[in-house]
Design a protein around this motif. Structure first.
Motif, mmCIF file in Angstrom:
data_model
loop_
_atom_site.group_PDB
_atom_site.id
_atom_site.type_symbol
_atom_site.label_atom_id
_atom_site.label_comp_id
_atom_site.label_asym_id
_atom_site.label_seq_id
_atom_site.Cartn_x
_atom_site.Cartn_y
_atom_site.Cartn_z
ATOM 1 N N LYS A 71 0.794 -1.004 0.011
ATOM 2 C CA LYS A 71 0.196 0.091 -0.069
ATOM 3 C C LYS A 71 0.764 1.212 0.103
ATOM 4 O O LYS A 71 1.961 1.246 0.592
ATOM 5 C CB LYS A 71 -0.942 0.099 1.350
ATOM 6 C CG LYS A 71 -1.892 -1.134 1.268
ATOM 7 C CD LYS A 71 -2.737 -0.978 2.427
ATOM 8 C CE LYS A 71 -1.720 -0.970 3.775
ATOM 9 N NZ LYS A 71 -2.269 -0.997 5.116
ATOM 10 N N ALA A 72 0.412 2.075 -1.062
ATOM 11 C CA ALA A 72 1.367 3.560 -0.959
ATOM 12 C C ALA A 72 1.353 4.190 0.376
ATOM 13 O O ALA A 72 2.450 4.756 0.554
ATOM 14 C CB ALA A 72 0.815 4.263 -2.083
ATOM 15 N N SER A 73 0.328 3.867 1.172
ATOM 16 C CA SER A 73 0.458 4.818 2.646
ATOM 17 C C SER A 73 1.491 4.345 3.453
ATOM 18 O O SER A 73 1.542 5.071 4.539
ATOM 19 C CB SER A 73 -1.171 4.816 3.185
ATOM 20 O OG SER A 73 -1.333 3.188 3.368
ATOM 21 N N ARG A 98 -2.238 -0.089 -9.870
ATOM 22 C CA ARG A 98 -3.097 0.519 -8.507
ATOM 23 C C ARG A 98 -1.791 1.234 -7.634
ATOM 24 O O ARG A 98 -2.232 2.518 -7.120
ATOM 25 C CB ARG A 98 -3.729 -0.594 -7.826
ATOM 26 C CG ARG A 98 -4.067 -0.172 -6.506
ATOM 27 C CD ARG A 98 -4.456 -1.247 -5.315
ATOM 28 N NE ARG A 98 -3.786 -2.117 -5.215
ATOM 29 C CZ ARG A 98 -2.442 -2.419 -4.256
ATOM 30 N NH1 ARG A 98 -2.484 -1.069 -3.650
ATOM 31 N NH2 ARG A 98 -1.726 -3.123 -4.107
ATOM 32 N N LEU A 99 -0.749 0.607 -7.473
ATOM 33 C CA LEU A 99 0.269 1.343 -6.704
ATOM 34 C C LEU A 99 0.897 2.775 -7.355
ATOM 35 O O LEU A 99 0.903 3.658 -6.372
ATOM 36 C CB LEU A 99 1.414 0.583 -6.440
ATOM 37 C CG LEU A 99 1.322 -0.762 -5.442
ATOM 38 C CD1 LEU A 99 2.283 -1.778 -5.496
ATOM 39 C CD2 LEU A 99 1.031 -0.209 -3.806
ATOM 40 N N LYS A 101 -0.961 4.648 -9.140
ATOM 41 C CA LYS A 101 -2.075 5.647 -8.823
ATOM 42 C C LYS A 101 -2.093 6.162 -7.605
ATOM 43 O O LYS A 101 -2.146 7.304 -7.151
ATOM 44 C CB LYS A 101 -3.578 5.128 -9.536
ATOM 45 C CG LYS A 101 -3.489 4.899 -10.841
ATOM 46 C CD LYS A 101 -4.745 4.148 -11.298
ATOM 47 C CE LYS A 101 -4.683 3.868 -12.517
ATOM 48 N NZ LYS A 101 -5.813 3.101 -12.999
ATOM 49 N N GLU A 102 -1.924 5.104 -6.708
ATOM 50 C CA GLU A 102 -2.171 5.494 -5.022
ATOM 51 C C GLU A 102 -0.767 6.631 -4.793
ATOM 52 O O GLU A 102 -1.155 7.715 -3.895
ATOM 53 C CB GLU A 102 -1.895 4.261 -4.196
ATOM 54 C CG GLU A 102 -3.152 3.254 -4.167
ATOM 55 C CD GLU A 102 -2.778 2.330 -3.281
ATOM 56 O OE1 GLU A 102 -1.751 1.983 -2.501
ATOM 57 O OE2 GLU A 102 -3.826 1.474 -3.348
ATOM 58 N N ASP A 105 -1.674 9.943 -6.478
ATOM 59 C CA ASP A 105 -3.062 10.497 -5.667
ATOM 60 C C ASP A 105 -2.694 11.206 -4.379
ATOM 61 O O ASP A 105 -3.061 12.009 -3.772
ATOM 62 C CB ASP A 105 -4.182 9.439 -5.592
ATOM 63 C CG ASP A 105 -4.793 9.314 -7.047
ATOM 64 O OD1 ASP A 105 -4.486 9.912 -7.982
ATOM 65 O OD2 ASP A 105 -5.532 8.246 -6.923
ATOM 66 N N ALA A 106 -1.576 10.506 -3.846
ATOM 67 C CA ALA A 106 -1.068 10.960 -2.286
ATOM 68 C C ALA A 106 -0.185 11.993 -2.488
ATOM 69 O O ALA A 106 0.380 12.580 -1.388
ATOM 70 C CB ALA A 106 -0.388 9.882 -1.564
#
Length: 187
Positions: A71-73, A98-99, A101-102, A105-106
Motif C-alpha cells: 500500500k502506498a500509505s 494501482r500502486l 495511482k495511489e 494521488d497521495a
C-alpha cells in the motif's frame, strides 16, 4: 552507513523475471546505505530473476512481499526498475497500476528508469509530465499524453501535484539515485 534517510520507507516493485540487475540492486543498496528502509515487492513474491541486458541471466533476488499486499500509505517513495520483460509485465499488472495511482494521488514521488515508464503509461499518470526513459519508450510516452520527452540522465517533473523522477539507462543510475535520495530527504 549514513543515517540521513533514517525513518524513510521506499517501495521497489518488480515482476519476477526480466529485471535489469543494476536498476534494482544499485538503487536498493544506495538507499539502504543512506539509512532508508527498502521493501521489494514483486508480482508473485519470493524469488526474482535479474538480467544484464535482455538475454543474460544474472543473480536472483528475494522480494519481501507480493504487489497485492503493498500500500502506498506505508511508504514515502516508489521505485520502478527497468528491463523490457519486467516493465512489460508490470504495465499489465493491476496491482502495479494501482500502486502507481495511489502514490500519485497521495502526492508522493515515483521514480522509474529505462523501460519502467511503460507502467506509468498504463497507470494513466504521464499526461502533462515531461520525462526521460530508454529512447524507444519516448514515442509511447508522447502518445500517452506526456508533455515531452528529454534525452538527459535524470528528469524531475513536479506537474499535476506529485513528483516524477525518470532516467534512461543503467549508465544514469548515479544521477537517478542522487535524485531519489534528495526527494526522500524532503518527503
Amino acid at each position: 552507513m549514513s543515517n540521513q534517510l533514517q525513518g524513510k520507507r521506499v517501495l521497489v516493485i518488480t515482476a519476477n523475471t526480466g529485471i535489469e540487475r543494476d536498476e534494482l540492486v544499485k538503487p536498493v543498496q544506495a538507499l539502504q546505505g543512506l539509512g532508508a528502509e527498502v521493501v521489494h515487492a514483486s508480482v508473485e513474491g519470493g524469488t526474482t530473476q535479474t538480467f544484464v541486458g535482455d538475454t543474460e541471466k544474472d543473480t536472483t533476488v528475494r522480494s519481501n512481499q507480493k504487489l497485492a499486499d503493498a500500500k502506498a500509505s506505508d511508504f514515502h517513495l516508489l521505485v520502478i526498475p527497468g528491463g523490457t520483460v519486467n516493465a512489460d509485465t508490470l504495465r499489465q499488472d493491476k496491482d502495479a497500476q494501482r500502486l502507481v495511482k495511489e502514490f500519485a494521488d497521495a502526492g508522493k514521488t515515483v521514480a522509474a528508469i529505462c523501460h519502467g515508464p511503460w507502467l506509468l503509461i498504463d497507470a494513466g499518470v504521464v499526461k502533462g509530465k515531461t520525462l526521460t526513459s530508454y529512447p524507444s519508450v519516448s514515442t509511447d510516452l508522447k502518445n500517452a499524453g506526456a508533455a515531452g520527452w528529454v534525452d538527459q540522465e535524470v528528469k524531475e517533473c513536479g506537474a499535476n501535484g506529485w513528483t516524477l523522477i525518470t532516467s534512461r539507462t543503467p549508465d544514469d543510475i548515479p544521477a537517478f539515485n542522487e535524485a531519489i535520495a534528495k526527494a526522500l530527504e524532503n518527503a
